[in-house]
Each structure stands twice: as C-alpha cells, then as structure tokens.
Design a protein around this motif. Sequence first.
Motif, PDB file in Angstrom:
ATOM      1  N   TRP A 145       0.815  -1.216   0.000  1.00  0.00           N
ATOM      2  CA  TRP A 145       0.000   0.000   0.000  1.00  0.00           C
ATOM      3  C   TRP A 145       0.848   1.265   0.000  1.00  0.00           C
ATOM      4  N   GLY A 146       2.130   1.168   0.305  1.00  0.00           N
ATOM      5  CA  GLY A 146       3.029   2.308   0.227  1.00  0.00           C
ATOM      6  C   GLY A 146       2.556   3.498   1.051  1.00  0.00           C
ATOM      7  N   ALA A 147       2.687   4.696   0.458  1.00  0.00           N
ATOM      8  CA  ALA A 147       2.325   5.933   1.159  1.00  0.00           C
ATOM      9  C   ALA A 147       1.015   6.499   0.645  1.00  0.00           C
ATOM     10  N   SER A 148       0.199   5.676  -0.008  1.00  0.00           N
ATOM     11  CA  SER A 148      -1.052   6.171  -0.573  1.00  0.00           C
ATOM     12  C   SER A 148      -2.024   6.611   0.517  1.00  0.00           C
ATOM     13  N   VAL A 149      -2.925   7.489   0.119  1.00  0.00           N
ATOM     14  CA  VAL A 149      -3.898   8.077   1.043  1.00  0.00           C
ATOM     15  C   VAL A 149      -5.299   7.829   0.504  1.00  0.00           C
ATOM     16  N   VAL A 150      -6.222   7.495   1.387  1.00  0.00           N
ATOM     17  CA  VAL A 150      -7.621   7.343   1.005  1.00  0.00           C
ATOM     18  C   VAL A 150      -8.419   8.456   1.659  1.00  0.00           C
ATOM     19  N   GLY A 151      -9.535   8.815   1.031  1.00  0.00           N
ATOM     20  CA  GLY A 151     -10.336   9.902   1.568  1.00  0.00           C
ATOM     21  C   GLY A 151     -11.804   9.721   1.260  1.00  0.00           C
ATOM     22  N   ALA A 152     -12.630  10.272   2.126  1.00  0.00           N
ATOM     23  CA  ALA A 152     -14.089  10.252   1.932  1.00  0.00           C
ATOM     24  C   ALA A 152     -14.698  11.319   2.828  1.00  0.00           C
ATOM     25  N   ALA A 153     -15.691  12.033   2.301  1.00  0.00           N
ATOM     26  CA  ALA A 153     -16.426  13.055   3.062  1.00  0.00           C
ATOM     27  C   ALA A 153     -15.482  14.084   3.674  1.00  0.00           C
ATOM     28  N   GLY A 154     -14.444  14.437   2.930  1.00  0.00           N
ATOM     29  CA  GLY A 154     -13.510  15.448   3.413  1.00  0.00           C
ATOM     30  C   GLY A 154     -12.503  14.953   4.427  1.00  0.00           C
ATOM     31  N   VAL A 155     -12.508  13.667   4.711  1.00  0.00           N
ATOM     32  CA  VAL A 155     -11.577  13.088   5.678  1.00  0.00           C
ATOM     33  C   VAL A 155     -10.555  12.243   4.924  1.00  0.00           C
ATOM     34  N   SER A 156      -9.272  12.539   5.123  1.00  0.00           N
ATOM     35  CA  SER A 156      -8.208  11.769   4.484  1.00  0.00           C
ATOM     36  C   SER A 156      -7.469  10.950   5.529  1.00  0.00           C
ATOM     37  N   LEU A 157      -7.008   9.779   5.090  1.00  0.00           N
ATOM     38  CA  LEU A 157      -6.351   8.858   6.005  1.00  0.00           C
ATOM     39  C   LEU A 157      -5.331   8.041   5.213  1.00  0.00           C
ATOM     40  N   PRO A 158      -4.114   7.871   5.748  1.00  0.00           N
ATOM     41  CA  PRO A 158      -3.158   7.003   5.059  1.00  0.00           C
ATOM     42  C   PRO A 158      -3.738   5.610   4.865  1.00  0.00           C
ATOM     43  N   ALA A 159      -3.491   5.030   3.707  1.00  0.00           N
ATOM     44  CA  ALA A 159      -4.032   3.702   3.419  1.00  0.00           C
ATOM     45  C   ALA A 159      -3.570   2.690   4.454  1.00  0.00           C
ATOM     46  N   SER A 160      -2.356   2.854   4.966  1.00  0.00           N
ATOM     47  CA  SER A 160      -1.849   1.940   5.987  1.00  0.00           C
ATOM     48  C   SER A 160      -2.747   1.932   7.214  1.00  0.00           C
ATOM     49  N   ARG A 161      -3.169   3.125   7.628  1.00  0.00           N
ATOM     50  CA  ARG A 161      -4.031   3.213   8.814  1.00  0.00           C
ATOM     51  C   ARG A 161      -5.419   2.637   8.542  1.00  0.00           C
ATOM     52  N   ALA A 162      -5.943   2.880   7.340  1.00  0.00           N
ATOM     53  CA  ALA A 162      -7.265   2.345   7.000  1.00  0.00           C
ATOM     54  C   ALA A 162      -7.229   0.818   6.969  1.00  0.00           C
ATOM     55  N   ILE A 163      -6.191   0.246   6.355  1.00  0.00           N
ATOM     56  CA  ILE A 163      -6.062  -1.208   6.297  1.00  0.00           C
ATOM     57  C   ILE A 163      -5.825  -1.770   7.694  1.00  0.00           C
ATOM     58  N   ALA A 164      -5.037  -1.045   8.491  1.00  0.00           N
ATOM     59  CA  ALA A 164      -4.778  -1.493   9.868  1.00  0.00           C
ATOM     60  C   ALA A 164      -6.071  -1.567  10.669  1.00  0.00           C
ATOM     61  N   ALA A 165      -6.923  -0.558  10.514  1.00  0.00           N
ATOM     62  CA  ALA A 165      -8.182  -0.547  11.254  1.00  0.00           C
ATOM     63  C   ALA A 165      -9.061  -1.723  10.843  1.00  0.00           C
ATOM     64  N   GLY A 166      -9.179  -1.953   9.531  1.00  0.00           N
ATOM     65  CA  GLY A 166      -9.997  -3.068   9.068  1.00  0.00           C
ATOM     66  C   GLY A 166      -9.446  -4.409   9.511  1.00  0.00           C
ATOM     67  N   THR A 167      -8.127  -4.568   9.438  1.00  0.00           N
ATOM     68  CA  THR A 167      -7.499  -5.818   9.873  1.00  0.00           C
ATOM     69  C   THR A 167      -7.720  -6.060  11.355  1.00  0.00           C
ATOM     70  N   ALA A 168      -7.568  -4.993  12.149  1.00  0.00           N
ATOM     71  CA  ALA A 168      -7.745  -5.129  13.594  1.00  0.00           C
ATOM     72  C   ALA A 168      -9.163  -5.565  13.937  1.00  0.00           C
ATOM     73  N   VAL A 169     -10.147  -4.982  13.281  1.00  0.00           N
ATOM     74  CA  VAL A 169     -11.535  -5.352  13.550  1.00  0.00           C
ATOM     75  C   VAL A 169     -11.770  -6.826  13.231  1.00  0.00           C
ATOM     76  N   VAL A 170     -11.240  -7.290  12.084  1.00  0.00           N
ATOM     77  CA  VAL A 170     -11.388  -8.700  11.710  1.00  0.00           C
ATOM     78  C   VAL A 170     -10.708  -9.607  12.735  1.00  0.00           C
ATOM     79  N   LEU A 171      -9.504  -9.234  13.176  1.00  0.00           N
ATOM     80  CA  LEU A 171      -8.778 -10.055  14.141  1.00  0.00           C
ATOM     81  C   LEU A 171      -9.471 -10.072  15.499  1.00  0.00           C
ATOM     82  N   PHE A 172     -10.043  -8.952  15.903  1.00  0.00           N
ATOM     83  CA  PHE A 172     -10.772  -8.926  17.173  1.00  0.00           C
ATOM     84  C   PHE A 172     -11.992  -9.846  17.115  1.00  0.00           C
ATOM     85  N   ALA A 173     -12.693  -9.824  15.981  1.00  0.00           N
ATOM     86  CA  ALA A 173     -13.854 -10.694  15.821  1.00  0.00           C
ATOM     87  C   ALA A 173     -13.430 -12.160  15.834  1.00  0.00           C
ATOM     88  N   ALA A 174     -12.325 -12.475  15.146  1.00  0.00           N
ATOM     89  CA  ALA A 174     -11.835 -13.861  15.119  1.00  0.00           C
ATOM     90  C   ALA A 174     -11.396 -14.306  16.508  1.00  0.00           C
TER      91      ALA A 174
END
Length: 296
Positions: free
Chosen positions: A123-152
Amino acid sequence: MSYLLTQLVNGVSLGLVLGLIAVGFVVVFKSTGVLNFAHGSVLLLGAYLVARLHPELGFWGALAAGVAGAALVAALINTLLVRRVAEHDPGVLAILTIGVDILLLTELTRQIGNDVLDIGAPWGASVVGAAGVSLPASRAIAAGTAVVLFAALGALAARTDWGLAMRAAAADPDTASLMGIRLSRTSAVGWGLAGALAAVAGVFLTSYPTPGVEPGVSVVAFAAIPAWVLGGFDSVPGAVAGGLVIGVAQALAIGYESELHFLGGGFGEVVPYAVMVLVLLLRPHGLFGQKEAIRV
C-alpha cells in the motif's frame, strides 16, 4: 471541522493498532498471569523478519513468516523460561521478561544497525479519503485488519476448546489441571497468539507515520501498556477500548500541539501515560477491570 474529523479517524485507527498489542498483553496475563514486558521486542522481531524476508518471499509470504516467527519465539519464551520459574512471585516473572526484552532488543539492534529496513508493504504511502476526511491507506487497512482479528479472537475464545481452557485456567489453574486441561499447552498457545498479534501490529507501526523498521519501534509499542492498564489487565474488550481512548487522545494532542504549546513540546508522546494516570485515579481497576473479592 474536517481537520477534527481527520484527527479523530486517525486516532481511532491508531487506537485499534494499539488495541492489537494490548490484547496480546491480556492474552498472556489471562493464560499465565505474567506481565510480559518482552512484548515490544517480539513485535520488533516480527517486523524485522518481514523486512528481511520480503525481497525473497514477497510481502505476503514474508508477513506469514514474520507472524509465525514472532509466535514461535513468544511461545518459546514461555516454554523455556517462564514455566521454569512459574512458582515464583509474579514480580520475579515480570523482571525475567524485562531481561528477555533487553537481550532480544540488543540483538535486533545489532542486526539492524543504523539502517531503516523497508517492509515492502504494497500500500506504500497512498492516502484514502471520503467526506472530506483523508487517512493514510496503511491506517485504513490497519483498522480493518484489527476489527477482523478482534472478531476472530472473540469467536476463538467463545467457541473453541482452547478458549474454554484458557478461561478455566485463568479462573482457577489448579482445578483446571485436575479437570484434564493441559496448562502448558494453553499457556504456549496464549503466548504464541500474543506474539502473532504483535507481529501484525508491528507491520502497521512500521508502515506509518515513519516507514521502516528500526529499534525505536519497540519503544513505540509500549504506548499500548496504558491501553492495557486502562482496560483492566484481563479484559480483551477493555484492551480494545483502552487502545481507542489512548489512540484518540494521542492523535488529538499531536494534531493540536500548536494550540497546546504551553504544555511543552512533545506533549503528545506522554499523553498515553497522562490519560492512564487520570483514569486510574478515578477507576483503580481500569475501565473494565473487576475488583477482586477477598473472603476471610
């Protein structure tokens, strides 16, 4: 307003990564009653293995090897060292893990040297954004991964024999042993699981905000200790909640550091510990911790 939302989202994503580390502390504490201060160096080991192996194995192969390596080393720390002094005072066990942390961190520092090792994250240094909010792709993927791991992890604890064994061992190890539960296996799996979670968190910590593996990563990981303490030491939901509290508080402190200049430079680095002290003054057993009942 968009800046505030960005800081909040950034804080939540950081908090989920800290929650992954804090849950590792909880799993070890619940399965063996040990305050594992070697957790930061195990995290660094997992990230180091990914950085060293990704040129040959590719990122995903290196990630699998790094997670497996960190899990194996954590399990060996328990099997070869902790269990040999299991009858000693918990303070002795905590000091033992500090010694292991120093040894492992010293060797990793020697191996890394002055380099900053790239982990090869796709994912490198790419950034994702929505509704005026920007977030590094690393952080977005980290959040999604963490949620999946917590559920597992929740499903693992609630619906498997190991989860039942761990809860029984944490509640009453002597009775659990008499009922046929192998405490050695339960504790080894707990330590291994904590090491695996630490390695995953290490990959995201070395992706953003400063890409690359260097010895200071293990120190950054200790920001999860306040999250663990806030959660009450033995509560997985508490560790996640504590991680979110610490992550949001730290993100806001760093994001608004110019307005908080009267508190001194670098205040954001001490915010986790300041929040921990404040909460413990109000709730000494943490947000989700239960006061132990003592019968006489």
